[in-house]
Design a protein around this motif. Sequence first.
Motif, short mmCIF file in Angstrom:
data_model
loop_
_atom_site.label_atom_id
_atom_site.label_comp_id
_atom_site.label_asym_id
_atom_site.label_seq_id
_atom_site.Cartn_x
_atom_site.Cartn_y
_atom_site.Cartn_z
N LEU A 1 0.80 -1.23 0.00
CA LEU A 1 0.00 0.00 0.00
C LEU A 1 0.83 1.27 0.00
CD1 LEU A 1 -2.92 -0.79 2.49
CD2 LEU A 1 -3.08 -0.45 0.03
N PHE A 2 1.94 1.26 0.72
CA PHE A 2 2.69 2.49 0.95
C PHE A 2 4.16 2.31 0.61
CE2 PHE A 2 -0.62 2.11 4.34
CZ PHE A 2 -1.50 3.06 3.83
N GLU A 3 4.72 3.31 -0.07
CA GLU A 3 6.13 3.25 -0.44
C GLU A 3 7.01 3.26 0.80
OE1 GLU A 3 7.18 6.22 -3.22
OE2 GLU A 3 5.77 5.56 -4.76
N ASP A 4 6.70 4.16 1.73
CA ASP A 4 7.49 4.25 2.96
C ASP A 4 6.78 3.46 4.05
OD1 ASP A 4 9.35 4.97 4.79
OD2 ASP A 4 8.77 7.09 4.92
N ASP A 5 6.62 2.16 3.82
CA ASP A 5 5.76 1.37 4.70
C ASP A 5 6.29 1.28 6.12
OD1 ASP A 5 7.62 -0.37 2.98
OD2 ASP A 5 7.14 -1.74 4.59
N ALA A 6 7.60 1.40 6.33
CA ALA A 6 8.16 1.29 7.69
C ALA A 6 7.61 2.40 8.59
CB ALA A 6 9.68 1.35 7.65
N ARG A 7 7.43 3.59 8.05
CA ARG A 7 6.90 4.69 8.87
C ARG A 7 5.43 4.46 9.19
NH1 ARG A 7 7.99 10.31 6.58
NH2 ARG A 7 7.92 10.89 8.76
N TYR A 8 4.71 3.90 8.25
CA TYR A 8 3.29 3.60 8.51
C TYR A 8 3.17 2.54 9.59
CZ TYR A 8 1.82 6.40 4.52
OH TYR A 8 1.55 7.45 3.67
N VAL A 9 3.99 1.51 9.49
CA VAL A 9 3.97 0.45 10.49
C VAL A 9 4.36 1.02 11.85
CG1 VAL A 9 5.09 -1.68 11.22
CG2 VAL A 9 4.36 -1.41 8.85
N GLY A 10 5.29 1.99 11.87
CA GLY A 10 5.68 2.62 13.13
C GLY A 10 4.51 3.31 13.82
N VAL A 11 3.69 4.00 13.04
CA VAL A 11 2.51 4.66 13.60
C VAL A 11 1.51 3.63 14.11
CG1 VAL A 11 0.49 6.08 13.04
CG2 VAL A 11 2.77 6.75 12.21
N VAL A 12 1.28 2.59 13.33
CA VAL A 12 0.35 1.53 13.74
C VAL A 12 0.81 0.90 15.05
CG1 VAL A 12 -0.47 -0.79 13.14
CG2 VAL A 12 -0.52 1.04 11.44
N ARG A 13 2.09 0.64 15.17
CA ARG A 13 2.60 -0.01 16.38
C ARG A 13 2.53 0.92 17.59
NH1 ARG A 13 7.29 -3.55 13.33
NH2 ARG A 13 5.95 -5.40 13.12
N ALA A 14 2.76 2.21 17.36
CA ALA A 14 2.64 3.16 18.46
C ALA A 14 1.21 3.21 18.98
CB ALA A 14 3.09 4.55 18.00
N LEU A 15 0.24 3.18 18.07
CA LEU A 15 -1.16 3.21 18.48
C LEU A 15 -1.59 1.88 19.10
CD1 LEU A 15 -2.77 5.12 15.46
CD2 LEU A 15 -2.28 6.00 17.75
N ALA A 16 -1.00 0.78 18.66
CA ALA A 16 -1.33 -0.52 19.24
C ALA A 16 -0.92 -0.59 20.70
CB ALA A 16 -0.66 -1.64 18.45
N ARG A 17 0.11 0.16 21.06
CA ARG A 17 0.58 0.12 22.45
C ARG A 17 -0.26 0.99 23.37
NH1 ARG A 17 5.66 0.25 19.64
NH2 ARG A 17 5.75 2.52 19.86
N LYS A 18 -1.09 1.86 22.82
CA LYS A 18 -1.86 2.80 23.64
C LYS A 18 -3.34 2.51 23.45
CE LYS A 18 -2.02 6.40 26.39
NZ LYS A 18 -1.42 6.40 27.73
N ARG A 19 -3.93 1.87 24.41
CA ARG A 19 -5.31 1.41 24.30
C ARG A 19 -6.27 2.54 23.97
NH1 ARG A 19 -8.83 -2.60 27.97
NH2 ARG A 19 -10.88 -1.88 27.33
N ARG A 20 -6.14 3.68 24.61
CA ARG A 20 -7.12 4.76 24.44
C ARG A 20 -6.78 5.70 23.29
NH1 ARG A 20 -11.59 2.93 26.62
NH2 ARG A 20 -11.21 2.04 28.68
N LEU B 1 -10.35 -4.64 24.52
CA LEU B 1 -10.08 -3.56 23.57
C LEU B 1 -10.65 -3.87 22.20
CD1 LEU B 1 -8.73 -0.95 22.68
CD2 LEU B 1 -6.58 -2.21 22.42
N ALA B 2 -10.48 -5.11 21.76
CA ALA B 2 -10.97 -5.49 20.43
C ALA B 2 -12.49 -5.42 20.36
CB ALA B 2 -10.48 -6.89 20.08
N PHE B 3 -13.17 -5.87 21.40
CA PHE B 3 -14.64 -5.82 21.43
C PHE B 3 -15.12 -4.37 21.46
CE2 PHE B 3 -18.73 -6.20 23.89
CZ PHE B 3 -19.46 -6.78 22.87
N GLU B 4 -14.42 -3.55 22.19
CA GLU B 4 -14.76 -2.12 22.23
C GLU B 4 -14.67 -1.51 20.84
OE1 GLU B 4 -12.61 1.81 24.02
OE2 GLU B 4 -12.89 0.12 25.41
#
Length: 476
Positions: A254-273, A357-360
């Motif tokens: 999907l993304f040329e700079d996919d590492a940066r996108y994955v970085g954002v996804v992982r940062a959000l995965a660590r923060k429930r809210r 979290l997933a059900f929410e």
Amino acid sequence: MATISRPLCGRAEETAILARLATSDKSEFLALYGRRRVGKTFLIRRFFQDRPSHYFEMVGRFQGSLDDQLRIFADALSTCFFHGARLATPAGWHEAFTALRTAIEARADDGRVVLFFDELPWIATHRSGCLQALEHFWNSWCSSREDILLVVCGSAASWMLRRIVNAKGGLHNRLTQSIRLLPFTLAENQDYFQSRRLAFTLRDQIELYMIFGGVPHYLEHVQRGRSVAQVVDALCLDKDGALAGEFERLFASLFEDDARYVGVVRALARKRRGLSRNELLRGLGLGSGGGVTTILENLEEGGFITATVPLGRSSRDRIYRLTDEFSLFHEKWLATRATSSWQSVRGGSRWQAWAGLAFESVCLKHAAQVKAALGISGVQASVSAWLHEEAQIDMLIDRADNVVSVVEIKFSDAPFTITRKYADELRRKLAVFRQRTKLKKAVHLVLLTCHGVTDNEYKRELVDAEVTMDALFGTG
């Protein structure tokens, strides 16, 4: 076009649009976009396979050269109009569209012609000249006819919005229709399972949705006669599972700079809210720029994250949450190789934290169904969360009928029981909410659970309404 035997489940609104475009008395230009694996190609192929139309389909090649794409075009042109005869590769896109025009004009009948360009962002690369030639093809010829249905499709949603849907220049205001194809709802998932005679309880279907979301491609791999645990083990945890490595493939495609996108996804995965933009920047070690705005926009358009504005805040205070179920599941279990057997972890503390979290997230995606269960479908309302250092609310429905519904979401395999401790927490949370927001509306407490709420003194005192998981399978 190969015949597809599988039924087209769900997609009622989309098929109604396609039916209208297919029978229109003028040429139509449709842009179809949505995340990968969501069923865009299947929708077009399945809808048009039984219709008496000339059907031209070109599928772009990921990271293909200009010559690659032009050869693919020549093969598609031959299949549709020349019975598979070998054709010369066009020298460029202007020549390619000229050949397509000539072939259409030379056909023996005057029926509708469907022109489907799949994964257009892979075809119309920088300096390829494809987009300019497409613009000219539509503006100078197709738009003046009555028999063309031009469909362009792409998984890079932000590209499709910028270059096609909201285009400036030659394609500005040229579209006659756009469709953003989203994953299935729970009701559509249920229809799909029934069409394949897959026997799962509503509770099992919820858990599968918490893992795979409503992505049709993932659901295709679910085999009949297996339990949820067997499905997860076979698809995700076995080294040769169909979805092993899917997370990395998905973002790389999907993304040329996919590492940066994955970085954002992982940062959000660590923060429930969720995180604000500034919190994300700090967590990723980036300055105020860094292209983060573009990354967030692309992830949101792709359906991976959701931005909400907390009650009483401005758009500058929006909170970003990871709401793509498979990405959340991957980061919790697959990236860390936390287990090799899904059954062995179900019910444990780590599983309970993930499941909550997933059900929410699933419930927030089905806010329309929650409103319907509360009998307020026709009431104007905004849905958000409420965040404060003293209290947090999972789902807040701010209603135009002078009521705010405070929705507490609880995932469990049995009726949920409000204990004395939890009752004290609810009283405190509601008191903080009333005090901090100073809203003059009535506050109703709603409990959204899988199997209902045990009847006891705390329920009778505190709960104004309850919603169970079966309501999430409604049409909203």
